[in-house]
Structures are given as structure tokens and as C-alpha cells.
Motif scaffolding. Structure first.
Motif, PDB file in Angstrom:
ATOM      1  N   GLN A   4       0.839  -1.185   0.000  1.00  0.00           N
ATOM      2  CA  GLN A   4       0.000   0.000   0.000  1.00  0.00           C
ATOM      3  C   GLN A   4       0.884   1.248   0.000  1.00  0.00           C
ATOM      4  OE1 GLN A   4      -3.376   0.170  -0.067  1.00  0.00           O
ATOM      5  NE2 GLN A   4      -3.551  -2.040  -0.164  1.00  0.00           N
ATOM      6  N   PRO A   5       0.450   2.327  -0.666  1.00  0.00           N
ATOM      7  CA  PRO A   5       1.233   3.567  -0.641  1.00  0.00           C
ATOM      8  C   PRO A   5       1.209   4.193   0.752  1.00  0.00           C
ATOM      9  CG  PRO A   5      -0.855   3.916  -1.771  1.00  0.00           C
ATOM     10  CD  PRO A   5      -0.767   2.454  -1.455  1.00  0.00           C
ATOM     11  N   HIS A   6       2.291   4.846   1.097  1.00  0.00           N
ATOM     12  CA  HIS A   6       2.420   5.544   2.369  1.00  0.00           C
ATOM     13  C   HIS A   6       2.845   6.978   2.102  1.00  0.00           C
ATOM     14  CE1 HIS A   6       2.045   1.922   4.813  1.00  0.00           C
ATOM     15  NE2 HIS A   6       2.762   1.321   3.892  1.00  0.00           N
ATOM     16  N   VAL A   7       2.577   7.856   3.053  1.00  0.00           N
ATOM     17  CA  VAL A   7       2.962   9.256   2.915  1.00  0.00           C
ATOM     18  C   VAL A   7       4.475   9.392   3.052  1.00  0.00           C
ATOM     19  CG1 VAL A   7       2.711  11.561   3.907  1.00  0.00           C
ATOM     20  CG2 VAL A   7       0.720  10.079   3.719  1.00  0.00           C
ATOM     21  N   VAL A   8       5.062   8.612   3.959  1.00  0.00           N
ATOM     22  CA  VAL A   8       6.513   8.608   4.154  1.00  0.00           C
ATOM     23  C   VAL A   8       7.017   7.226   3.768  1.00  0.00           C
ATOM     24  CG1 VAL A   8       8.402   8.921   5.786  1.00  0.00           C
ATOM     25  CG2 VAL A   8       6.316  10.278   6.033  1.00  0.00           C
ATOM     26  N   ASN A   9       7.978   7.167   2.832  1.00  0.00           N
ATOM     27  CA  ASN A   9       8.481   5.865   2.431  1.00  0.00           C
ATOM     28  C   ASN A   9       9.600   5.390   3.356  1.00  0.00           C
ATOM     29  OD1 ASN A   9      10.922   7.032   1.576  1.00  0.00           O
ATOM     30  ND2 ASN A   9      10.291   7.144  -0.558  1.00  0.00           N
ATOM     31  N   LYS A  10      10.110   4.212   3.100  1.00  0.00           N
ATOM     32  CA  LYS A  10      11.126   3.611   3.973  1.00  0.00           C
ATOM     33  C   LYS A  10      12.407   4.428   4.044  1.00  0.00           C
ATOM     34  CE  LYS A  10       9.357  -1.016   3.317  1.00  0.00           C
ATOM     35  NZ  LYS A  10       9.529  -2.306   2.675  1.00  0.00           N
ATOM     36  N   ALA A  11      12.661   5.222   3.020  1.00  0.00           N
ATOM     37  CA  ALA A  11      13.861   6.070   2.996  1.00  0.00           C
ATOM     38  C   ALA A  11      13.630   7.396   3.716  1.00  0.00           C
ATOM     39  CB  ALA A  11      14.295   6.322   1.560  1.00  0.00           C
ATOM     40  N   GLY A  12      12.425   7.598   4.243  1.00  0.00           N
ATOM     41  CA  GLY A  12      12.126   8.840   4.955  1.00  0.00           C
ATOM     42  C   GLY A  12      11.721   9.984   4.056  1.00  0.00           C
ATOM     43  N   GLN A  13      11.417   9.691   2.799  1.00  0.00           N
ATOM     44  CA  GLN A  13      10.996  10.735   1.871  1.00  0.00           C
ATOM     45  C   GLN A  13       9.482  10.916   1.956  1.00  0.00           C
ATOM     46  OE1 GLN A  13      12.627   8.723  -1.536  1.00  0.00           O
ATOM     47  NE2 GLN A  13      14.317  10.186  -1.671  1.00  0.00           N
ATOM     48  N   VAL A  14       9.042  12.168   1.918  1.00  0.00           N
ATOM     49  CA  VAL A  14       7.630  12.502   2.049  1.00  0.00           C
ATOM     50  C   VAL A  14       6.986  12.603   0.668  1.00  0.00           C
ATOM     51  CG1 VAL A  14       5.991  14.244   2.869  1.00  0.00           C
ATOM     52  CG2 VAL A  14       8.038  13.732   4.201  1.00  0.00           C
ATOM     53  N   SER A  15       5.844  11.940   0.511  1.00  0.00           N
ATOM     54  CA  SER A  15       5.058  12.008  -0.726  1.00  0.00           C
ATOM     55  C   SER A  15       3.676  12.525  -0.371  1.00  0.00           C
ATOM     56  CB  SER A  15       4.945  10.625  -1.376  1.00  0.00           C
ATOM     57  OG  SER A  15       6.198  10.113  -1.706  1.00  0.00           O
ATOM     58  N   THR A  16       3.512  13.855  -0.381  1.00  0.00           N
ATOM     59  CA  THR A  16       2.228  14.426   0.015  1.00  0.00           C
ATOM     60  C   THR A  16       1.103  14.018  -0.930  1.00  0.00           C
ATOM     61  OG1 THR A  16       2.742  16.499  -1.137  1.00  0.00           O
ATOM     62  CG2 THR A  16       3.243  16.397   1.227  1.00  0.00           C
ATOM     63  N   ASP A  17       1.439  13.588  -2.149  1.00  0.00           N
ATOM     64  CA  ASP A  17       0.403  13.138  -3.075  1.00  0.00           C
ATOM     65  C   ASP A  17      -0.233  11.822  -2.625  1.00  0.00           C
ATOM     66  OD1 ASP A  17       2.872  11.868  -3.690  1.00  0.00           O
ATOM     67  OD2 ASP A  17       2.191  11.409  -5.714  1.00  0.00           O
ATOM     68  N   GLN A  18       0.346  11.176  -1.618  1.00  0.00           N
ATOM     69  CA  GLN A  18      -0.206   9.926  -1.105  1.00  0.00           C
ATOM     70  C   GLN A  18      -1.177  10.143   0.062  1.00  0.00           C
ATOM     71  OE1 GLN A  18       0.148   6.902  -2.502  1.00  0.00           O
ATOM     72  NE2 GLN A  18       1.198   8.046  -4.104  1.00  0.00           N
ATOM     73  N   VAL A  19      -1.316  11.384   0.521  1.00  0.00           N
ATOM     74  CA  VAL A  19      -2.175  11.650   1.681  1.00  0.00           C
ATOM     75  C   VAL A  19      -3.601  11.185   1.423  1.00  0.00           C
ATOM     76  CG1 VAL A  19      -3.244  13.473   3.071  1.00  0.00           C
ATOM     77  CG2 VAL A  19      -0.775  13.493   2.679  1.00  0.00           C
ATOM     78  N   GLU A  20      -4.180  11.569   0.297  1.00  0.00           N
ATOM     79  CA  GLU A  20      -5.577  11.221   0.040  1.00  0.00           C
ATOM     80  C   GLU A  20      -5.803   9.713  -0.035  1.00  0.00           C
ATOM     81  OE1 GLU A  20      -9.300  12.596  -2.710  1.00  0.00           O
ATOM     82  OE2 GLU A  20      -7.676  13.985  -2.310  1.00  0.00           O
ATOM     83  N   PRO A  21      -4.989   8.943  -0.796  1.00  0.00           N
ATOM     84  CA  PRO A  21      -5.221   7.490  -0.803  1.00  0.00           C
ATOM     85  C   PRO A  21      -5.052   6.850   0.583  1.00  0.00           C
ATOM     86  CG  PRO A  21      -3.640   8.091  -2.522  1.00  0.00           C
ATOM     87  CD  PRO A  21      -3.961   9.330  -1.757  1.00  0.00           C
ATOM     88  N   VAL A  22      -4.108   7.355   1.358  1.00  0.00           N
ATOM     89  CA  VAL A  22      -3.908   6.817   2.706  1.00  0.00           C
ATOM     90  C   VAL A  22      -5.113   7.148   3.581  1.00  0.00           C
ATOM     91  CG1 VAL A  22      -2.501   7.006   4.796  1.00  0.00           C
ATOM     92  CG2 VAL A  22      -1.389   6.755   2.571  1.00  0.00           C
TER      93      VAL A  22
END
Length: 115
Positions: A4-22
Motif C-alpha cells: 500500500q502507498p504511504h505518505v513517508v516511504n522507507k527512505a524517509g521521503q515525504v510524498s504528500t500526493d499519497q495523503v488522500e489514498p492513505v
């Protein structure tokens, strides 16, 4: 099995485009539990802030995520109490910069609660 997509990936990078699906993956019952009481909301947010701090996210990164979550809540959820109603009204009248500053203040509010 796909992850499943996450807002913060395992490398600690933020993907704000994932907020809505999460946010969409959170059950209605769980959302109700979080949003029914402002203290529950602050507690939930505080746990996420502590998790973000533990992986080294900056306040700016946390505020960007908080802003996206607030955008989502303003569009998809009805305020459940007077505190959420006030936040919703402030969010509605604020411009992009003011909303970003309010997101920073929300992050700081829950950080101050844990001190």
C-alpha cells in the motif's frame, strides 16, 4: 501482494500526493473515533508527529503533510466538535500561506502537548 502507498516511504521521503489514498484507507469507524473528540484527534496527530520526528522529518515536512491532511478533512469530513469547527472555518477563509502557517501551528500544538 502489492504494498500500500504511504505518505513517508522507507527512505524517509515525504510524498504528500499519497495523503488522500492513505486517508481513504482509514475505515469510517476509525475516522469517527479519531474525529469525535478533539483530544482524540490531538492524540492521534501527536502519535504521528512523534513517529515523524523519530525518523528525522523536519517541522516543514510535517507541516506539509498536516496541510494536505487538513485539506482532505475540509473537503471530506464534517467537523465533529467546536474545535474542529473553528479549524474548519479558519481553513476556509485562509489563503495558501495562511493555511501552511496554521498547519505549522497544529504541529507545534501537539508537540507542546507532549512536553
Amino acid at each position: 501482494m502489492s504494498e500500500q502507498p504511504h505518505v513517508v516511504n522507507k527512505a524517509g521521503q515525504v510524498s504528500t500526493d499519497q495523503v488522500e489514498p492513505v486517508m481513504d484507507r482509514i475505515s469510517d469507524d476509525r475516522k469517527k473515533q479519531i474525529l469525535d473528540d478533539f483530544e482524540n484527534f490531538k492524540s492521534y496527530l501527536g502519535k504521528r508527529i512523534r513517529m515523524a520526528e523519530s525518523i528525522g522529518l523536519s517541522e516543514e515536512s510535517m507541516a506539509k503533510v498536516a496541510q494536505k491532511i487538513a485539506d482532505y478533512l475540509a473537503k471530506h469530513e464534517e467537523p465533529q466538535n467546536s474545535e474542529e469547527k473553528l479549524l474548519y472555518e479558519l481553513w476556509k477563509v485562509g489563503d495558501e500561506d495562511q493555511r501552511h502557517k496554521l498547519a505549522h501551528m497544529l504541529v507545534r500544538m501537539v508537540q507542546a502537548d507532549k512536553a
